[in-house]
Design a protein around this motif. Structure first.
Motif, PDB file in Angstrom:
ATOM      1  N   THR A   3      -9.135 -12.164  -3.043  1.00 29.84           N
ATOM      2  CA  THR A   3      -9.265 -11.017  -2.133  1.00 29.84           C
ATOM      3  C   THR A   3      -8.210  -9.968  -2.475  1.00 29.84           C
ATOM      4  O   THR A   3      -8.499  -8.771  -2.501  1.00 29.84           O
ATOM      5  N   TYR A   4      -7.043 -10.467  -2.708  1.00 27.24           N
ATOM      6  CA  TYR A   4      -5.954  -9.555  -3.052  1.00 27.24           C
ATOM      7  C   TYR A   4      -6.301  -8.794  -4.334  1.00 27.24           C
ATOM      8  O   TYR A   4      -6.211  -7.561  -4.392  1.00 27.24           O
ATOM      9  N   ALA A   5      -6.763  -9.557  -5.351  1.00 32.11           N
ATOM     10  CA  ALA A   5      -7.088  -8.945  -6.630  1.00 32.11           C
ATOM     11  C   ALA A   5      -8.181  -7.911  -6.449  1.00 32.11           C
ATOM     12  O   ALA A   5      -8.128  -6.814  -7.027  1.00 32.11           O
ATOM     13  N   GLU A   6      -9.125  -8.238  -5.616  1.00 31.40           N
ATOM     14  CA  GLU A   6     -10.232  -7.317  -5.418  1.00 31.40           C
ATOM     15  C   GLU A   6      -9.743  -5.994  -4.844  1.00 31.40           C
ATOM     16  O   GLU A   6     -10.081  -4.912  -5.337  1.00 31.40           O
ATOM     17  N   ARG A   7      -8.946  -6.142  -3.802  1.00 36.91           N
ATOM     18  CA  ARG A   7      -8.479  -4.916  -3.166  1.00 36.91           C
ATOM     19  C   ARG A   7      -7.646  -4.090  -4.132  1.00 36.91           C
ATOM     20  O   ARG A   7      -7.746  -2.860  -4.188  1.00 36.91           O
ATOM     21  N   LYS A   8      -6.837  -4.805  -4.882  1.00 38.96           N
ATOM     22  CA  LYS A   8      -5.951  -4.116  -5.823  1.00 38.96           C
ATOM     23  C   LYS A   8      -6.779  -3.416  -6.907  1.00 38.96           C
ATOM     24  O   LYS A   8      -6.579  -2.229  -7.214  1.00 38.96           O
ATOM     25  N   ILE A   9      -7.715  -4.153  -7.485  1.00 38.24           N
ATOM     26  CA  ILE A   9      -8.458  -3.607  -8.615  1.00 38.24           C
ATOM     27  C   ILE A   9      -9.306  -2.429  -8.169  1.00 38.24           C
ATOM     28  O   ILE A   9      -9.335  -1.376  -8.816  1.00 38.24           O
ATOM     29  N   ILE A  10      -9.952  -2.600  -7.028  1.00 33.88           N
ATOM     30  CA  ILE A  10     -10.792  -1.502  -6.565  1.00 33.88           C
ATOM     31  C   ILE A  10      -9.942  -0.278  -6.268  1.00 33.88           C
ATOM     32  O   ILE A  10     -10.308   0.858  -6.580  1.00 33.88           O
ATOM     33  N   ALA A  11      -8.764  -0.541  -5.690  1.00 33.97           N
ATOM     34  CA  ALA A  11      -7.873   0.571  -5.406  1.00 33.97           C
ATOM     35  C   ALA A  11      -7.513   1.298  -6.687  1.00 33.97           C
ATOM     36  O   ALA A  11      -7.553   2.534  -6.756  1.00 33.97           O
ATOM     37  N   ARG A  12      -7.213   0.533  -7.680  1.00 34.63           N
ATOM     38  CA  ARG A  12      -6.842   1.170  -8.943  1.00 34.63           C
ATOM     39  C   ARG A  12      -8.012   1.967  -9.496  1.00 34.63           C
ATOM     40  O   ARG A  12      -7.834   3.065 -10.014  1.00 34.63           O
ATOM     41  N   MET A  13      -9.190   1.376  -9.392  1.00 33.87           N
ATOM     42  CA  MET A  13     -10.350   2.077  -9.929  1.00 33.87           C
ATOM     43  C   MET A  13     -10.633   3.348  -9.160  1.00 33.87           C
ATOM     44  O   MET A  13     -11.240   4.282  -9.690  1.00 33.87           O
ATOM     45  N   GLN A  14     -10.240   3.354  -7.890  1.00 33.65           N
ATOM     46  CA  GLN A  14     -10.490   4.547  -7.094  1.00 33.65           C
ATOM     47  C   GLN A  14      -9.246   5.418  -7.001  1.00 33.65           C
ATOM     48  O   GLN A  14      -9.112   6.215  -6.075  1.00 33.65           O
ATOM     49  N   GLN A  15      -8.317   5.192  -7.898  1.00 31.54           N
ATOM     50  CA  GLN A  15      -7.088   5.988  -7.945  1.00 31.54           C
ATOM     51  C   GLN A  15      -6.288   5.839  -6.661  1.00 31.54           C
ATOM     52  O   GLN A  15      -5.742   6.796  -6.131  1.00 31.54           O
ATOM     53  N   ARG A  16      -6.225   4.627  -6.126  1.00 30.48           N
ATOM     54  CA  ARG A  16      -5.378   4.366  -4.964  1.00 30.48           C
ATOM     55  C   ARG A  16      -4.369   3.318  -5.371  1.00 30.48           C
ATOM     56  O   ARG A  16      -4.402   2.814  -6.493  1.00 30.48           O
ATOM     57  N   LEU A  17      -3.533   2.946  -4.407  1.00 30.26           N
ATOM     58  CA  LEU A  17      -2.543   1.922  -4.741  1.00 30.26           C
ATOM     59  C   LEU A  17      -2.958   0.546  -4.284  1.00 30.26           C
ATOM     60  O   LEU A  17      -2.602  -0.450  -4.870  1.00 30.26           O
ATOM     61  N   GLY A  18      -3.636   0.508  -3.174  1.00 25.89           N
ATOM     62  CA  GLY A  18      -4.023  -0.796  -2.645  1.00 25.89           C
ATOM     63  C   GLY A  18      -2.904  -1.372  -1.805  1.00 25.89           C
ATOM     64  O   GLY A  18      -1.894  -0.707  -1.545  1.00 25.89           O
ATOM     65  N   PRO A  19      -3.017  -2.577  -1.343  1.00 24.55           N
ATOM     66  CA  PRO A  19      -1.977  -3.180  -0.492  1.00 24.55           C
ATOM     67  C   PRO A  19      -0.652  -3.287  -1.232  1.00 24.55           C
ATOM     68  O   PRO A  19      -0.613  -3.861  -2.327  1.00 24.55           O
ATOM     69  N   ASN A  20       0.406  -2.766  -0.634  1.00 22.42           N
ATOM     70  CA  ASN A  20       1.703  -2.854  -1.320  1.00 22.42           C
ATOM     71  C   ASN A  20       2.842  -2.974  -0.343  1.00 22.42           C
ATOM     72  O   ASN A  20       3.985  -2.711  -0.676  1.00 22.42           O
ATOM     73  N   ARG A  21       2.553  -3.367   0.925  1.00 20.45           N
ATOM     74  CA  ARG A  21       3.636  -3.397   1.906  1.00 20.45           C
ATOM     75  C   ARG A  21       4.172  -4.797   2.117  1.00 20.45           C
ATOM     76  O   ARG A  21       5.353  -4.993   2.279  1.00 20.45           O
ATOM     77  N   VAL A  22       3.336  -5.772   2.141  1.00 17.97           N
ATOM     78  CA  VAL A  22       3.782  -7.131   2.470  1.00 17.97           C
ATOM     79  C   VAL A  22       4.234  -7.832   1.195  1.00 17.97           C
ATOM     80  O   VAL A  22       3.422  -8.112   0.322  1.00 17.97           O
ATOM     81  N   GLY A  23       5.498  -8.033   1.082  1.00 22.21           N
ATOM     82  CA  GLY A  23       6.006  -8.697  -0.117  1.00 22.21           C
ATOM     83  C   GLY A  23       6.040  -7.729  -1.278  1.00 22.21           C
ATOM     84  O   GLY A  23       5.608  -6.571  -1.161  1.00 22.21           O
ATOM     85  N   PRO A  24       6.558  -8.174  -2.385  1.00 25.82           N
ATOM     86  CA  PRO A  24       6.641  -7.318  -3.568  1.00 25.82           C
ATOM     87  C   PRO A  24       5.231  -6.990  -4.056  1.00 25.82           C
ATOM     88  O   PRO A  24       4.421  -7.887  -4.259  1.00 25.82           O
ATOM     89  N   ARG A  25       4.899  -5.725  -4.176  1.00 25.14           N
ATOM     90  CA  ARG A  25       3.578  -5.237  -4.605  1.00 25.14           C
ATOM     91  C   ARG A  25       2.446  -5.776  -3.728  1.00 25.14           C
ATOM     92  O   ARG A  25       1.330  -5.965  -4.184  1.00 25.14           O
ATOM     93  N   GLY A  26       2.831  -6.094  -2.537  1.00 17.23           N
ATOM     94  CA  GLY A  26       1.817  -6.583  -1.586  1.00 17.23           C
ATOM     95  C   GLY A  26       1.327  -7.981  -1.887  1.00 17.23           C
ATOM     96  O   GLY A  26       0.261  -8.377  -1.435  1.00 17.23           O
ATOM     97  N   LEU A  27       2.110  -8.736  -2.607  1.00 19.72           N
ATOM     98  CA  LEU A  27       1.644 -10.057  -3.035  1.00 19.72           C
ATOM     99  C   LEU A  27       1.455 -11.017  -1.879  1.00 19.72           C
ATOM    100  O   LEU A  27       0.705 -11.986  -1.973  1.00 19.72           O
TER     101      LEU A  27
END
Lengths: 486, 327, 178, 484
Positions: free
Chosen positions: B31-55
């Motif tokens: 789920t994390y990877a999905e959100r991250k990858i889609i964010a990147r594809m849509q020129q967003r950052l994705g989850p990045n608040r909880v833990g380092p890089r949102g991990l």
């Protein structure tokens, strides 16, 4: 013994007529009638030839034809006549002939179908009397129902449908027992051959059951006392020709069957049940005679008188002596002629006035004298006045029955008196008294009616005055028949 | 019943639990990877608040869902309402037991393993239908009907694709299929069975109700499809089931088409390396598709299944049979 | 042996009880679900008999397709709760009597057959040591029972063709709206 | 494992039927003029008659066997089917929305099933043939829904009855397989003639009989028949009542001879109540019917009762008489429905009995032929119906079932009433409406001539056909002796 003979010719000749009728368009009514008449006339002439060629001193079956038919159950196309059946063949053809004559003008719709049915009736009637194979007999016996059902149902009176279905179901019901008994006989002896079956011994209890099986079928047709209720309805509602066939032939089938099958095939059972049947016969004579007294309807009255007369016939048959049986056989012919003629007479005035109610008429003797005279002859013959044929038959029957049981004969003889009473009273009510409004200006009798009735009158006196040849015809056969009885 | 049997059972349970844990871990980070990858594809950052890089985001999500109130709406058919998410999850997750991760590591090595996988995936339709019906809600019901129709139609295409693999390998046993691929000249069935692979991937996406075939849960039309009435932990179960389904489908594709755990060379100490690598590639493909394609219309979806994929699958099966007969 | 027995008894009860429950359930969806439970137990009964193939087919075909379709039908015609049993007994007493008669015969046959059972083993026409269950099934289907197998194919074909035939007519009549 | 014989020559007839069915389905979409389907069908039937005459006897695997019996029955059925096509053509002309190649295609599939069933050598193939035969019929019955909405209901009823029948059959198969370990006729009879398992197989036969009596519409499983008949297109009714039941009876006889012959007496006793109640209830319920097709449906129930009575004796001649009965019934039905198809062409309301009043005036010949067929159905000489019934009674009395014969006969008096009622309406009631004559198609005329001829001929001279049937059965018997 092989080959087709005169019997087949008589039997199947109407088939030619049927085929011819099929080819004629229905609009040509005269032609249809004419062809039917010619066919039937030829058939009658053929049957007269048969009568002449018949050797009355020979008790065996004559003009025998026998060819394989249904191998698988050993059934044959087996025809033949002897002294018992010889008279019925010309009677059947004669009755059909008269029916054609009498219906010449009175049938107005579905003419083609009507004559087809008549011809078909003729085949079935003759077939019943001449077949010596039990299965063949049964088939003709049942096949007769179809045209009768139609004749009553299509061309009959107002309540025809009730009557015809009652008639059909009654007789069909009776026949079923006959069928079972026939099959049982076949399975016991492996054949349907009548000549083979005569004189074969059966265990007594079996014989009794088979006897009853045959008896129910015949008793419904005759009709014997408790099973008679279909007859008044059917007679009343049938067209004239239908009534004539019913009275002339159909109910004779029962009597003929009794003489032909019950006596020789089941002698012990016949003796066992004879008393019972005699009693039933006497009940029929008296009961039906009394019933005649309060009938309001001409045809119904004659129908009940038939029941009464048929009582005499069964009385004669089960007196089990040559005189009685000969009387019964002759009386069957007589009754066929007389009652048939009476129905024709009723038909004659019915066609003119369209009423059968006795009280509608009165004083016909003055307005319609020739008719009154003819009717008188038949009335007297029906009563059994000496000189008419009815007397010979009834006398022989009573004589025969007297040898068997005197008390019953006394009772039966009262039936004769009742008969005289209702017939004469009928005659008085219809022909004398004050003429009613409806009986003036009746059309004179037509050629067809006259021919039919006058030939009947001739027969009435022929048999009444000189019965010997008729009795001779059956003498040897009846004697032979009774040799089987213990 | 000797000691051996008991110890066998204990070991089996332990291994199964271990597998499940690892799989759960994978699912969570999927789920994390999905959100991250889609964010990147849509020129967003994705989850990045909880833990380092949102991990730690997945863990936070789980905790949130566990704490939410478990609402049971009025008028639901309670036993079925409770049962449905469990059915979904169990059917999705137990497929893993049949996948050979290594030549000595497969939880249940059945003769007809492939058929059982198909059976389980067809059973997963029940989770959808039952939840939709039990919720006593129009949206959920419509979603359920769509989902089950879709599941059943695409199941046929998928089976046809897999059957040609079975025909090539001559066995329903997944372990055998992997071995047969190793012995075949192509080393992986993706080369001779490229059509089957294509059909399989398309139907797998449809089977797991993912974009572009996510009609049953289309937010814009049906709010959230069959599990719209669920919340809290039960919603989480559905969510888990979907991602488990993805993992199992990808693992199956790896096993049947990509040569399974076999790689060009062995890496000592990393037994599952090749398997996981192929799995991740396929999962990435899944997410990539989601980011790229728009949603199908419903009739187009059914038309694609019945009019394209199934005839194609049949043809492919036919030619595979000919190939098998003459080669 | 005892474990086998326990499993067997569990599976049999798992087939019988859901069967009865399916009949007497007032809610049609529950009834269908009970049938599903029955079928799953049946499948695993086959599994214990050593026939994995049939198990899988049973689940795919019955659980995966047939019962789903049943559920669809139940949804579509929107059956309400019904007093099925009473209606059956009340509306068609003759049917009930016939049902009882056949149950009687069925039980009778069961008693006959249980009396027989020591003399009969499972009639496997093949030897499992010589090949897997799947292999034998395939072999029998394509040699011994070839004709029957093809007939089943024809049967399915006819069913599909017939359904298409009816639907085509329906479309023509109602202007394509289904 | 023995490699089975794959003798495709013996499958020639079945393959022909199957392929022409499939051909019709494939081609139909592209044909504008739908009459081609009829001619294709006629050609197929003629070809199959030829194949039947020259087909070599032999097996196809252990399941399927062409022998004298199966070929003879197929021959009789094919002749019936031929005339059925003749009936279909004018009917489909009248109801043109039914006029599709698929109609004939489904008929061929159904016939294919019947033939497979007749040739089967084991209970599984028999079952599959049975289902194939019925499945196509479900659709054919329903196809009428364009004209009658409730046709679907009739079809569904038949379908449900069929499903119950299948359940019974499978129960039977289970018990049989458990007891004997085989589904082949030979194995069953081997076990039976060794004296084993008589009770078990008797009980299993109850279920077999249950399954068959649903399809034969014997009481108590007759409920589907009137509705299904009423909803079907008329030629399909002939197919259902004549051909399907003929085939089923032939198969029942085959099973009785080949698999259960050591038990035949007990089985005969088992059949009696089914048969008697069928005759009774069929006759009684026919009385009240106003729709002719419904009336004929009930009469078909009664007729099946009679036909099945021939099986009770357990003798070869009895089986032959049953087949004879079915043949007569088949042709009487064909004749009756040929007339009904003509009537329905004149006016669709003429299927209601009361509307037939006085129609004999406008259509004298038709009504006369109708009369003949109705009398044949009622079993009155000199028609084939009488002969058929007569032989059954001979059989019963010979087997000492005199009470049964008497009961059946008495009930048949009731059974005559419905037909008499129709005749009454035809001839004796006054009609209010006059109907215009419509042209009589040549095919219908031909069918009517043949049906009348056969009905009358079998009433007067049934010997050749009976000989043929008996010889067929006798050959079967001798064949069976050679096997053991």
């Amino acid at each position: 013994m092989e080959g087709l003979g005169i019997l087949s010719a008589i039997l199947w000749l109407p088939l030619l007529g049927i085929l011819a009728l099929f080819l004629i368009p229905r609009e040509k009514e005269e032609l249809i009638k004419l062809i039917t008449l010619i066919t039937v006339l030829l058939d009658f002439i053929l049957s007269l030839i048969l009568l002449l060629k018949f050797d009355y001193s020979n008790p065996a079956f004559q003009f025998v034809e026998k060819r394989p038919w249904l191998d698988i159950i050993n059934s044959f196309y087996f025809l033949g006549v002897d002294g018992i059946s010889i008279l019925f063949v010309p009677l059947s053809t004669l009755v059909t002939l008269l029916c054609v004559l009498i219906s010449w003008y009175s049938i107005e719709e579905k003419i083609k179908e009507f004559y087809l049915a008549l011809l078909f009736t003729n085949i079935a009637m003759v077939g019943v009397f001449i077949s010596l194979d039990l299965l063949l007999f049964y088939i003709f016996w049942e096949a007769l129902l179809i045209p009768m059902y139609l004749i009553i149902g299509i061309w009959g009176g107002p309540r025809r449908i009730y009557s015809t279905i009652k008639f059909f179901l009654y007789t069909f019901f009776g026949s079923i027992f006959l069928l079972v008994a026939i099959i049982y006989l076949f399975l016991t002896f492996g054949t349907f051959d009548y000549t083979f079956l005569v004189g074969k011994a059966l265990p007594f209890h079996v014989e009794k059951l088979l006897f009853l099986g045959f008896l129910i079928a015949f008793a419904v047709k005759v009709p014997m006392w408790p099973l008679h209720t279909w007859l008044p309805d059917a007679h009343t509602e049938a067209p004239t020709a239908g009534s004539v066939i019913l009275a002339g032939i159909l109910i004779k089938l029962g009597g003929y069957g009794m003489v032909r099958f019950l006596l020789p095939l089941f002698p012990q059972a016949t003796l066992f049940f004879a008393k019972l049947i005699l009693i039933l016969s006497v009940i029929a004579i008296i009961y039906a005679g009394l019933a005649c007294l309060w009938q309001e309807d001409l045809k119904r009255l004659i129908a009940y008188s038939s029941v009464s007369h048929m009582g005499f016939i069964t009385l004669g048959i089960f007196s089990l002596n040559p005189i009685g049986i000969k009387g019964a056989l002759l009386q069957m012919i007589n009754h066929g002629i007389v009652t048939g003629a009476l129905f024709m007479c009723v038909g004659v005035i019915y066609d003119r006035t369209h009423s059968r109610a006795i009280k509608y008429y009165g004083g016909l003797a003055s307005t319609f004298p020739l008719y009154a005279a003819l009717f008188m002859v038949f009335t007297l013959a029906s009563i059994g006045l000496p000189g008419t044929n009815g007397f010979i038959g009834e006398f022989l029957i009573l004589q025969g029955a007297f040898l068997k049981d005197r008390f019953l004969v006394v009772l039966a003889a009262t039936g004769v008196i009742i008969g005289a009473a209702y017939m004469l009273w009928l005659y008085q009510r219809v022909f004398f008294e004050k003429p009613s409004a409806g009986v003036y200006n009746l059309a004179p009798m037509r050629w067809n009616e006259l021919t039919a009735l006058i030939s009947m009158v001739f027969l009435v006196f022929l048999i009444g005055l000189y019965p010997n040849p008729f009795l001779d015809l059956m003498r040897v056969s009846v004697t032979k028949l009774l040799t089987n009885l213990p | 019943m000797g000691v051996a049997l008991w110890s066998e059972i204990v070991i089996l349970v332990a291994v199964a639990l271990l597998l499940l844990l690892v799989a759960l871990f994978h699912v969570a980070y999927l789920t994390y990877a999905e959100r991250k990858i889609i964010a990147r594809m849509q020129q967003r950052l994705g989850p990045n608040r909880v833990g380092p890089r949102g991990l730690l985001q997945p863990i936070a999500d789980v905790l949130k869902l566990l704490h939410k109130e478990d609402i049971i709406p009025y008028g639901v058919d309670k036993p079925i309402f409770h049962l449905a998410p469990l059915v979904s999850l169990v059917c999705a997750a137990s497929g893993l037991a049949l996948i050979p991760l290594w030549d000595t590591f497969v939880l249940s090595n059945l003769n007809v393993g492939l058929l059982f996988l198909l059976a389980l995936s067809s059973l997963s339709a029940y989770g959808v239908i039952l939840s939709g019906w039990a919720s006593n809600s129009r949206y959920a019901f419509l979603g359920a009907l769509r989902a089950s129709a879709q599941l059943i139609s695409y199941e046929i295409a998928m089976s046809l694709a897999l059957l040609s693999v079975v025909l090539m390998a001559g066995s329903f046993n997944l372990q055998d299929i992997v071995k047969a691929q190793m012995e075949s000249p192509f080393k992986a069935y993706i080369i001779p069975q490229i059509i089957a692979f294509f059909i399989f991937m398309v139907s797998a996406i449809a089977e797991t109700n993912r974009v572009p075939f996510d009609l049953p849960e289309a937010e814009t039309e049906l709010v959230a499809g069959y599990f719209v009435e669920y919340s809290g932990i039960r919603f989480a179960l559905f969510y888990l089931a979907e991602y488990f389904g993805m993992v199992v489908m990808c693992a199956l594709a790896v096993t049947c088409f990509l040569g399974g755990y076999i790689g060009p060379f062995n890496i000592p100490g990393l037994p599952f390396f090749w398997f996981l690598l192929k799995l991740y590639v396929l999962l990435f493909f899944y997410i990539w598709v989601r980011a790229t394609l728009p949603r199908y219309r419903y009739d187009q979806l059914m038309g694609l299944g019945w009019k394209v994929l199934i005839p194609l699958g049949l043809l492919n099966l036919f030619f595979t049979a000919l190939l098998k007969l003459w080669l | 042996m005892i474990l086998e027995m326990i499993v067997f008894i569990y599976l049999s009860l798992g087939m019988i009880i859901p069967g009865i429950l399916a009949i007497i359930s007032k809610n049609p969806v529950h009834a269908v679900l009970w049938v599903l439970v029955l079928i799953l137990h049946q499948a695993f009964m086959l599994f214990t008999l050593g026939s994995e193939f049939l198990t899988a087919v049973q689940i795919i075909v019955y659980a995966g397709a047939v019962i789903v379709l049943f559920l669809f039908v139940v949804y579509m015609i929107n059956l309400k709760r019904e007093e099925i049993w009473k209606v059956f007994v009340k509306k068609s007493p003759l049917g009930f009597v016939i049902f009882l008669i056949f149950i009687f015969f069925f039980l009778k046959s069961l008693t006959f057959l249980t009396a027989l059972s020591p003399h009969f083993k499972a009639h496997l026409p093949y030897d499992l040591t010589q090949g897997t269950n799947l292999w034998w099934i395939a072999r029998y289907l394509f040699t011994h029972f070839l004709f029957q197998f093809e007939l089943v194919g024809v049967l399915l074909l006819v069913v599909v063709l017939g359904a298409v035939f009816l639907l085509r007519k329906l479309k023509e009549v109602e202007g394509g709206s289904l | 494992m023995v490699t089975p014989s794959l003798n495709f020559g013996s499958l020639a007839l079945e393959m022909l039927l199957l392929f022409s069915g499939i051909f019709l389905f494939l081609v139909d979409h592209f044909m504008k003029n739908k009459n081609y389907a009829f001619w294709v069908s006629v050609l197929t039937v003629i070809a199959s008659l030829f194949i039947l005459l020259f087909i070599p006897f032999g097996d196809f695997t252990k399941a399927f066997r062409v022998d004298f019996y199966s070929s003879s029955i197929k021959f009789l059925l094919t002749i019936g089917f031929f005339f059925l096509l003749f009936l279909s053509y004018p009917y489909l002309k009248t109801f043109s929305a039914l006029n599709f190649g698929e109609y004939y295609g489904l008929l061929f599939f159904s016939l294919f099933g019947a033939y497979v069933m007749i040739s089967s050598q084991d209970f599984l193939t028999l079952f599959l043939g049975l289902e194939l035969m019925s499945v196509s019929l479900y659709f054919l019955i329903a196809s009428q829904f364009l004209y009658k909405r409730h046709a679907l209901e009739g079809s569904l009823k038949y379908f449900i009855a069929g499903a119950v029948s299948a359940t019974f059959y499978i129960l039977f198969l289970c018990i049989l397989y458990y007891a004997t370990g085989s589904i082949y006729f030979e194995e069953v009879i081997k076990k039976l003639s060794q004296g084993h398992l008589r009770g078990e197989l008797l009980v299993s036969f109850v279920f077999f009989l249950g399954a068959f009596s649903i399809k034969l519409s014997l009481v108590p499983f007759h409920m589907w028949a009137p509705d299904a008949y009423e909803s079907s297109p008329l030629p399909i009714v002939v197919f259902l009542a004549g051909i399907v039941k003929f085939a089923l009876l032939a198969v029942l006889i085959k099973v009785l001879i080949l698999a259960f012959s050591p038990l035949k007496l007990e089985l005969g006793k088992l059949i009696i109540p089914f048969a008697l109640f069928s005759i009774l209830i069929g006759s009684l319920l026919a009385i009240k019917q106003d729709n002719l097709v419904r009336l004929l449906a009930y009469s078909s129930i009664a007729h099946m009762g009679f036909a099945v009575l021939g099986l009770t004796s357990g003798e070869f001649s009895g089986y032959g008489f049953s087949l004879f009965y079915m043949f007569v019934y088949l042709f009487t039905t064909i004749g009756t429905f040929a007339l009904l198809i003509y009537f329905i062409k004149i006016n669709t309301h003429l299927l209601n009995i009361n509307n037939l009043a006085g129609i004999s005036k406008d259509f004298p010949l038709c009504s006369f032929l109708f009369l003949i067929f109705l009398f044949s159905l009622a079993g009155i000489p000199p028609t084939g119906g009488f002969m058929a019934k007569f032989y059954i009674f001979v059989m019963l009395i010979k087997a000492k079932y005199i009470a049964v014969a008497l009961l059946a006969l008495l009930i048949s008096v009731i059974g005559a009433y419905p037909y008499l009622r129709v005749i009454k309406v035809l001839y004796m009631d006054e009609g209010l409406i006059h109907y215009k004559k419509k042209s009589f198609s040549i095919l219908l005329t031909l069918t009517l001539i043949v049906a009348t001829f056969i009905t009358l001929l079998l009433g007067i001279y049934p010997k050749p056909l009976l000989d043929f049937i008996q010889r067929t059965l006798f050959l079967y018997l001798s064949l069976q002796f050679f096997q053991f």
